[in-house]
Write an enzyme that holds these catalytic residues in place. Structure first.
Site, PDB file in Angstrom:
ATOM      1  N   ARG A  28     -63.801  82.642  77.986  1.00 48.88           N
ATOM      2  CA  ARG A  28     -65.146  83.699  78.175  1.00 48.88           C
ATOM      3  C   ARG A  28     -66.120  83.443  77.018  1.00 48.88           C
ATOM      4  O   ARG A  28     -66.561  83.295  76.473  1.00 48.88           O
ATOM      5  CB  ARG A  28     -64.584  84.780  77.901  1.00 48.88           C
ATOM      6  N   GLY A  29     -66.740  84.692  77.844  1.00 48.83           N
ATOM      7  CA  GLY A  29     -68.643  84.885  77.074  1.00 48.83           C
ATOM      8  C   GLY A  29     -69.228  84.462  78.329  1.00 48.83           C
ATOM      9  O   GLY A  29     -69.096  83.542  78.791  1.00 48.83           O
ATOM     10  N   ALA A  30     -70.372  84.974  78.586  1.00 47.50           N
ATOM     11  CA  ALA A  30     -71.786  84.494  79.518  1.00 47.50           C
ATOM     12  C   ALA A  30     -72.271  83.138  79.473  1.00 47.50           C
ATOM     13  O   ALA A  30     -71.682  82.736  80.703  1.00 47.50           O
ATOM     14  CB  ALA A  30     -72.889  85.343  80.297  1.00 47.50           C
ATOM     15  N   GLY A  31     -72.659  82.553  78.456  1.00 48.63           N
ATOM     16  CA  GLY A  31     -73.105  81.700  78.399  1.00 48.63           C
ATOM     17  C   GLY A  31     -72.054  80.254  78.212  1.00 48.63           C
ATOM     18  O   GLY A  31     -71.859  79.305  78.998  1.00 48.63           O
ATOM     19  N   ARG A  71     -64.799  85.519  88.493  1.00 48.11           N
ATOM     20  CA  ARG A  71     -65.685  86.403  87.442  1.00 48.11           C
ATOM     21  C   ARG A  71     -66.676  87.360  88.582  1.00 48.11           C
ATOM     22  O   ARG A  71     -67.711  86.979  88.559  1.00 48.11           O
ATOM     23  CB  ARG A  71     -65.923  86.666  86.302  1.00 48.11           C
ATOM     24  N   CYS A 141     -69.150  93.611  71.133  1.00 51.97           N
ATOM     25  CA  CYS A 141     -68.153  92.644  71.507  1.00 51.97           C
ATOM     26  C   CYS A 141     -68.517  90.939  70.755  1.00 51.97           C
ATOM     27  O   CYS A 141     -68.447  91.134  69.676  1.00 51.97           O
ATOM     28  CB  CYS A 141     -68.649  92.240  73.249  1.00 51.97           C
ATOM     29  N   ASP A 210     -74.878  89.468  79.726  1.00 50.81           N
ATOM     30  CA  ASP A 210     -73.594  89.239  81.165  1.00 50.81           C
ATOM     31  C   ASP A 210     -74.838  88.742  82.358  1.00 50.81           C
ATOM     32  O   ASP A 210     -74.598  88.093  82.928  1.00 50.81           O
ATOM     33  CB  ASP A 210     -72.833  90.018  81.175  1.00 50.81           C
ATOM     34  N   ASN A 220     -74.003  94.388  80.173  1.00 48.18           N
ATOM     35  CA  ASN A 220     -73.173  93.698  78.444  1.00 48.18           C
ATOM     36  C   ASN A 220     -71.763  94.629  78.640  1.00 48.18           C
ATOM     37  O   ASN A 220     -71.245  95.727  79.410  1.00 48.18           O
ATOM     38  CB  ASN A 220     -74.462  93.793  77.646  1.00 48.18           C
ATOM     39  N   LYS A 221     -71.266  94.178  77.730  1.00 42.74           N
ATOM     40  CA  LYS A 221     -69.291  94.515  77.700  1.00 42.74           C
ATOM     41  C   LYS A 221     -69.474  96.273  77.633  1.00 42.74           C
ATOM     42  O   LYS A 221     -70.265  96.633  76.942  1.00 42.74           O
ATOM     43  CB  LYS A 221     -69.352  93.868  76.361  1.00 42.74           C
ATOM     44  N   LYS A 246     -79.384  84.205  82.331  1.00 44.51           N
ATOM     45  CA  LYS A 246     -78.675  85.807  82.184  1.00 44.51           C
ATOM     46  C   LYS A 246     -79.611  86.409  82.565  1.00 44.51           C
ATOM     47  O   LYS A 246     -79.211  87.453  83.105  1.00 44.51           O
ATOM     48  CB  LYS A 246     -78.503  85.947  80.849  1.00 44.51           C
TER      49      LYS A 246
END
Ligand code: RI2
Length: 325
Positions: A28-31, A71, A141, A210, A220-221, A246
């Site tokens: 997980r984590g956008a990058g 996702r 987050c 994100d 974002n979260k 992003k």
């Protein structure tokens, strides 16, 4: 942090494993998910036996479709897949030899991955200039880019105190707090609902992203917009650390960002609350008015410059639903 320590998954990851692990949020984590899909397709290309451009094209699109559907919100995933598909089309335009094509595409994938690690490092350096010695920082987050800013500032010799929110329901704030503590940072964990009460002790907020839309809104979260609202009320600046992948080209074409709704089980076992509906949106949108600056690897920009970033870096981009046909 060394590049290879950032991701926490094996370099040899397969498409099947990446898809499953992104869906379950083991990766997980956008990058990180962007790098995971590019590494997975790269490995599939290396291992695959393709007799023609058509075969390679069909397979890459099939892999991209599977990975794209893991996702929905983080545009980094779509931008990474778009990069691979558009690179493949460019290589096809100037090359007929399947061996050469494979090699060029693998090189392109490696270039994306390397640039991504470099971007996090550069964002750390640029963002760290915004942090002064003795500041209290609040983060929400778990963002590799936001952490890069904090750790780079510490390495520059600045003393910082960091508040990390729990980030219910999945508590990714624990990862942030653990990482910072392991790096000897003075870090305090707070519950999400303590943000407003804590804001009086905070000098600056740093979060990741994100997705960033053409009008400069930051997805974002879940909870990020509440953090930004409290910061705005207390006149505390909000900085977003985000790589250029992003930024969402789709928002230029009028598409809205889909906010992922995750399972109710992540919030509470629904059996414990019979008759109660439970919602679990994973992200929210922070309007550009609540964001002071976005730290990218090409410079620190105001949210109003998001449009320029998209036009500059994604001017040629085609929507994913067209590319995946
Ligand atoms: P980096 C995460 O999403 C968080 O929302 C975090 O702020 C964002 O990705 C960016 O993270 P999730 O995958 O790319 O935990 O900066 O749902 O690591």
């Amino acid at each position: 942090m060394a590049a290879e320590d950032i991701d926490g998954f094996e370099d040899s990851i397969t498409v099947e494993s990446a898809a499953e692990r992104i869906k379950s949020m083991d990766i997980r984590g956008a990058g990180r998910i962007a790098r995971a899909v590019v590494k997975a397709i790269r490995n599939g290309i290396i291992a695959g036996d393709f007799n023609s451009r058509g075969e390679l094209h069909k397979q890459v699109i099939e892999w991209a479709r599977v990975l794209y559907n893991t996702r929905p919100t983080a545009v980094s995933l779509a931008n990474a897949l778009r990069y691979v598909i558009m690179s493949m089309d460019d290589i096809f335009a100037s090359n007929d030899d399947i061996g050469e094509i494979k090699k060029c595409l693998v090189d392109k994938c490696n270039e994306f991955i390397e640039r991504s690690y470099m971007a996090i490092k550069t964002i750390g350096e640029y963002g760290a200039h915004r942090l002064r010695d003795g500041m209290s920082v609040l983060t929400h987050c778990n963002s590799t880019s936001a952490i890069s800013v904090i750790l780079t500032a510490i390495r520059m010799g600045k003393n910082l105190r960091v508040y990390a929110t729990e980030s219910r329901p999945r508590h990714q704030g624990y990862i942030t707090a653990r990482t910072l503590a392991e790096n000897n940072v003075d870090v305090t964990l707070i519950i999400d609902s303590a943000v407003r009460a804590t804001m009086r002790d905070v000098d600056i907020v740093i979060v990741g992203a994100d997705t960033i839309t053409a009008n400069g809104a930051v997805i974002n979260k879940i909870g990020t917009s509440q953090v930004a609202l409290c910061a705005h009320e207390a006149r505390v600046p909000v900085i977003v650390a985000a790589e250029t992948y992003k930024f969402s080209p789709e928002t230029l074409f009028g598409y809205l960002i889909e906010i992922e709704e995750r399972s109710a089980d992540e919030v509470i076992d629904p059996k414990k609350l019979p008759g109660v509906k439970i919602r679990n949106p994973a992200f929210d949108a922070t309007p550009p008015e609540y964001i002071d600056a976005i730290v990218t690897e090409v410079g620190i920009i105001p949210p109003s410059a998001a449009y320029d970033i998209i036009v500059t870096y994604y001017g040629r981009a085609r929507p994913m639903n067209e590319l995946l046909q």
